[in-house]
Scaffold this active site. Structure first.
Site, PDB file in Angstrom:
ATOM      1  N   ASP A 264       6.353   0.876   6.957  1.00  0.00           N
ATOM      2  CA  ASP A 264       5.295   1.596   6.089  1.00  0.00           C
ATOM      3  C   ASP A 264       5.328   2.850   5.628  1.00  0.00           C
ATOM      4  O   ASP A 264       5.886   3.775   6.467  1.00  0.00           O
ATOM      5  CB  ASP A 264       3.900   1.209   6.604  1.00  0.00           C
ATOM      6  CG  ASP A 264       2.693   1.729   5.694  1.00  0.00           C
ATOM      7  OD1 ASP A 264       2.333   1.117   4.879  1.00  0.00           O
ATOM      8  OD2 ASP A 264       2.095   2.946   6.130  1.00  0.00           O
ATOM      9  N   GLU A 297       9.026   0.559   2.785  1.00  0.00           N
ATOM     10  CA  GLU A 297       8.303   0.993   1.348  1.00  0.00           C
ATOM     11  C   GLU A 297       8.493   2.714   1.385  1.00  0.00           C
ATOM     12  O   GLU A 297       8.377   3.117   2.350  1.00  0.00           O
ATOM     13  CB  GLU A 297       6.608   0.917   2.004  1.00  0.00           C
ATOM     14  CG  GLU A 297       5.803   1.196   0.737  1.00  0.00           C
ATOM     15  CD  GLU A 297       4.314   1.631   1.081  1.00  0.00           C
ATOM     16  OE1 GLU A 297       3.510   1.394   0.202  1.00  0.00           O
ATOM     17  OE2 GLU A 297       3.978   1.718   2.426  1.00  0.00           O
TER      18      GLU A 297
END
Length: 604
Positions: A264, A297
Site C-alpha cells: 500500500d 500502489e
C-alpha cells in the site's frame, strides 16, 4: 522455504522446542524489558545489543504474554502487546499469543501458484463478509466465476471491531474479528485447492492512530523530520526497522503461503532502496519454484521499480481515473488531472501504461517516469476498488453513476485488454450497495475522524453547505459498516443475474483467447475516434493482433477500416462489422483477433 529451512525471525515469539519459546523485542528507548507470561514469574529480558531485548520461557503454542517496558530506571513500566505478535486474545489491548506457525497440515503443500499473466484479481474485505469462516463458502463461487486470485484487504490487527484494515497497529497479527491464524491458513489452503491464488494488502507506510505504543519504547522507529498524511514517517534508514517489515512480508509469504503481496502507498516511503531490498530479500529466501508476485500502489508512477524483476506490477490509478471521467463526467478532486482531453489520456494509457510519465499535474509538479517499454501485464487496471468507491462521500458504485451500456463497454475493455484486471467485490453482479469508509475508534478519536471525513468533502460542489456534509455517513457508526456488507443473494435477481452472466462470459473469453497469447504481448498503440471513443491494438505472442474498439459517447463515431478478424465479443450486435464499414455505434465496445500480418502500428 520448507520446514527444514525455518527462518530465524528477529522479532516476536518463536517456538524453538517442546514447551520452550524465545522472545525478542526491539526497544532502543527502553532501559529494561520484562517478559510476562501468564502463569509464570516475570522474566527480566537480556539486552542483546542494537536495542534488542531477548528472553526464553517454558511455554508453548497458545501461551499468553506481554512485555513490560521501562523507559527509565525510575519508572514503573508500561505493559504492551508484542508489536510482532502473531495473534491477540481480545484485540490489540489484550495479551499476545504464542503461535507455532508450522502446526497447520497443508493439504495442498505442492501448490506453486500461477504465472502472473493468468491473474484476474478479486478484491474483498473479510470483515464485511463475516470473517474467514463465512468467506470460505464463497471460494467455489469465485473459482467458477473465472477469478484466479483473491486479494484480501489488510488483515493486521486494528483498534475496535471494524476497520478497512489500513489502521493496523500489530502488522504480524491476524485481527481476531476475522479469525485465528489457523483459519487464515485454512482459507488459503482451500483456495489453492480450487486453483485460486491469494494475495494480501500490506501497509508498511504508517501505523494506525490508536493502539500503537512503539513511540514509547522505540522512538527511532519514526522520523521527527518528515511527516506523512498519517503522522510521522517510519524511519527506513534504521536497519532494524527495515528488518521488521521485511520479516513481516516473509512471514505472510512463507508461513501463510500467500501467493503475493500488494504494498500500500509506497510513495509515502522516502527510502526507495528499502523497496528494492525488500524484493531482493524475499526472492532470495523463498522457493524459486513458486510464483510469488509483488504488486505496488505508487502515486509516483516509478516505472523503474517494475524493471529487473523486483516488482511484478503496479495498480494503475491513471487507468481508473481517466475511465471514471469518461464514464461520469466528474472532474473534482484528483479527477481534475484527467478532465482535460480525457480520451487523449486514455490513448496514452492503453499504448504506454501510465498517463503521467513526467508531465506536470494540476499543482504544477511533474509526476511519473516513462513506461512504454513495460509489458501490458505490468499494470493492474480496475473500474472500482476499495479506494475509488469507499473514498467517495456516499460510497457509490459506478452502477449508480454511469450509463449502463457505457459501463458494459468499459467492462469489456477492463476484462479483455492485456492489462491485468481487478474486480471489487460485488462488481461482477453490478451491485448497487455502497462501500463506505468505516472505523470503530474510541470517543475522542471517533469524533475527530467523523469531522475530518466531512471536512474532506467541503470543497466538493455537492457538499458545500453544512446540511449536506452532515448527511455523510458517520464512519464510526455500526450502521455504516452494516450498509457496506455485500448482499450476495441479489446476484440471482434481474438485472444483476444478467450482468453476472456477462462478466462470467468475458472472463471465459479472457482465459480461452487472451491468456494463452498474453505472455510476451506488447502494445501497438491506440488512437482516438472522437471525444469519448478509442481503438487500441496489441501484438500477441502468436503473431495475432488483439483489437478493442470502445465508444462511450451517446452518438456513433466514424472510424477507418481496422480489418475485421475473428470476433471475440461485442456489447451490441453487429459492432465488429460496423467498425469495418466505418461506424462505431454509441455506448458499445468490441474485441476481435486479427491474423493479417504487416499492418502498420497505430501511433500512441
Amino acid at each position: 522455504m520448507n520446514e527444514a529451512q525455518r527462518f530465524e525471525y528477529g522479532f516476536g515469539a518463536q517456538v524453538i522446542g517442546p514447551n520452550w519459546t524465545r522472545f525478542s523485542l526491539w526497544a532502543p528507548s527502553a532501559s529494561r524489558v520484562d517478559l510476562e507470561v501468564e502463569g509464570l514469574a516475570a522474566i527480566v529480558m537480556t539486552h542483546a545489543g542494537e536495542g534488542r531485548f531477548v528472553g526464553e520461557a517454558a511455554c508453548d503454542h497458545g501461551a499468553r504474554y506481554r512485555y513490560r517496558v521501562f523507559p527509565d530506571v525510575a519508572s514503573e513500566g508500561i505493559a504492551v502487546s508484542d508489536p510482532a505478535s502473531r495473534a491477540q486474545a481480545g484485540g490489540i489491548e489484550g495479551p499476545s499469543l504464542v503461535i507455532d506457525p508450522y502446526r497447520h497440515a497443508w493439504r495442498h503443500a505442492d501448490w506453486r501458484g500461477r504465472p502472473w499473466h493468468e491473474t484476474v484479481l478479486y478484491e474483498l474485505h473479510l470483515g464485511t463478509l463475516g470473517g474467514l469462516a463465512a468467506a470460505h463458502q464463497w471460494l467455489p463461487y469465485l473459482a467458477e466465476l473465472g477469478v484466479t486470485a483473491i486479494e484480501l484487504m489488510p488483515v493486521a490487527a486494528f483498534p475496535g471491531k471494524r476497520n478497512w484494515g489500513y489502521d493496523g497497529v500489530l502488522p504480524y497479527a491476524v485481527d481476531d474479528t476475522y479469525g485465528e491464524p489457523e483459519a487464515l491458513k485454512s482459507f488459503i489452503d482451500d483456495a489453492h485447492g480450487l486453483g485460486l491464488m491469494v494475495f494480501l494488502d500490506v501497509v508498511y507506510n504508517h501505523f494506525g492512530p490508536d493502539g500503537n505504543y512503539l513511540p514509547r519504547y522505540a522512538g527511532t522507529f519514526f522520523r521527527d523530520d518528515r511527516q506523512t498524511p498519517w503522522g510521522p514517517a517510519i524511519d527506513f534508514r534504521q536497519p532494524m526497522v527495515r528488518r521488521f517489515f521485511i520479516e513481516n512480508a516473509l512471514m505472510w509469504l512463507d508461513e501463510y503461503r500467500f501467493d503475493g503481496l500488494r504494498l500500500d502507498a509506497v510513495h509515502a516511503i522516502a527510502e526507495r532502496d528499502f523497496l528494492v531490498e525488500l524484493a531482493e530479500t524475499l526472492r532470495s529466501h523463498l522457493d524459486p519454484r513458486r510464483h510469488v508476485h509483488l504488486v505496488l500502489e505508487n502515486e509516483h508512477n516509478d516505472a523503474e521499480l517494475l524493471e529487473d524483476g523486483h516488482f511484478t506490477a503496479q495498480w494503475n490509478d491513471d487507468w481508473h481515473n481517466v475511465m471514471h471521467v469518461l464514464l461520469t463526467g466528474e472532474h473534482e478532486g484528483y479527477y481534475a488531472d484527467f478532465a482535460d482531453s480525457p480520451i487523449d489520456k486514455l490513448v496514452r494509457c492503453l499504448g504506454e501504461g501510465f498517463i503521467f510519465q513526467g508531465q506536470p499535474t494540476r499543482d504544477g509538479q511533474p509526476r511519473g517516469k516513462p513506461s512504454a517499454h513495460l509489458p501490458p501485464t505490468a499494470f493492474v487496471t480496475f473500474l472500482q476498488n476499495h479506494d475509488q468507491v469507499g473514498n467517495r462521500a456516499l460510497g457509490e458504485r459506478l452502477t449508480l453513476l454511469a450509463e449502463p451500456q457505457a459501463l458494459e463497454a468499459a467492462t469489456l475493455l477492463l476484462l479483455l485488454s492485456p492489462m491485468v484486471p481487478l474486480l471489487f467485490m460485488g462488481e461482477e453482479w453490478a451491485s448497487e450497495q455502497p462501500f463506505l469508509f468505516f472505523t470503530d475508534h474510541r470517543a475522542e478519536l471517533a469524533e475527530a475522524v467523523r469531522e475530518g471525513r466531512r471536512a474532506e468533502f467541503a470543497e466538493f460542489s455537492a457538499f458545500q453547505d453544512p446540511d449536506s456534509r452532515a448527511a455523510i455517513p458517520d464512519p464510526n457508526a455500526a450502521a455504516t459498516f452494516e450498509a457496506s456488507r455485500p448482499d450476495f443473494e441479489t446476484r440471482n435477481s434481474s438485472p444483476h443475474a444478467e450482468w453476472l452472466v456477462f462478466v462470467r462470459h468475458l472472463l471465459a473469453i479472457r482465459h480461452a483467447e487472451i491468456v494463452p497469447r498474453l505472455d510476451g504481448a506488447r502494445a501497438l498503440g491506440a488512437e482516438a475516434l472522437g471525444d469519448h471513443a478509442v481503438v487500441a491494438r496489441w501484438q500477441m505472442n502468436d503473431d495475432t493482433q488483439l483489437v478493442i474498439a470502445m465508444n462511450l459517447s451517446e452518438q456513433p463515431v466514424a472510424t477507418r477500416a481496422f480489418g475485421v478478424g475473428r470476433n471475440l465479443y461485442e456489447t451490441r450486435e453487429g459492432v465488429a462489422v460496423a467498425t469495418e464499414s466505418g461506424n462505431l455505434p454509441a455506448h458499445c465496445a468490441a474485441a476481435w483477433l486479427k491474423c493479417e500480418p504487416g499492418d502498420e502500428e497505430l501511433s500512441a
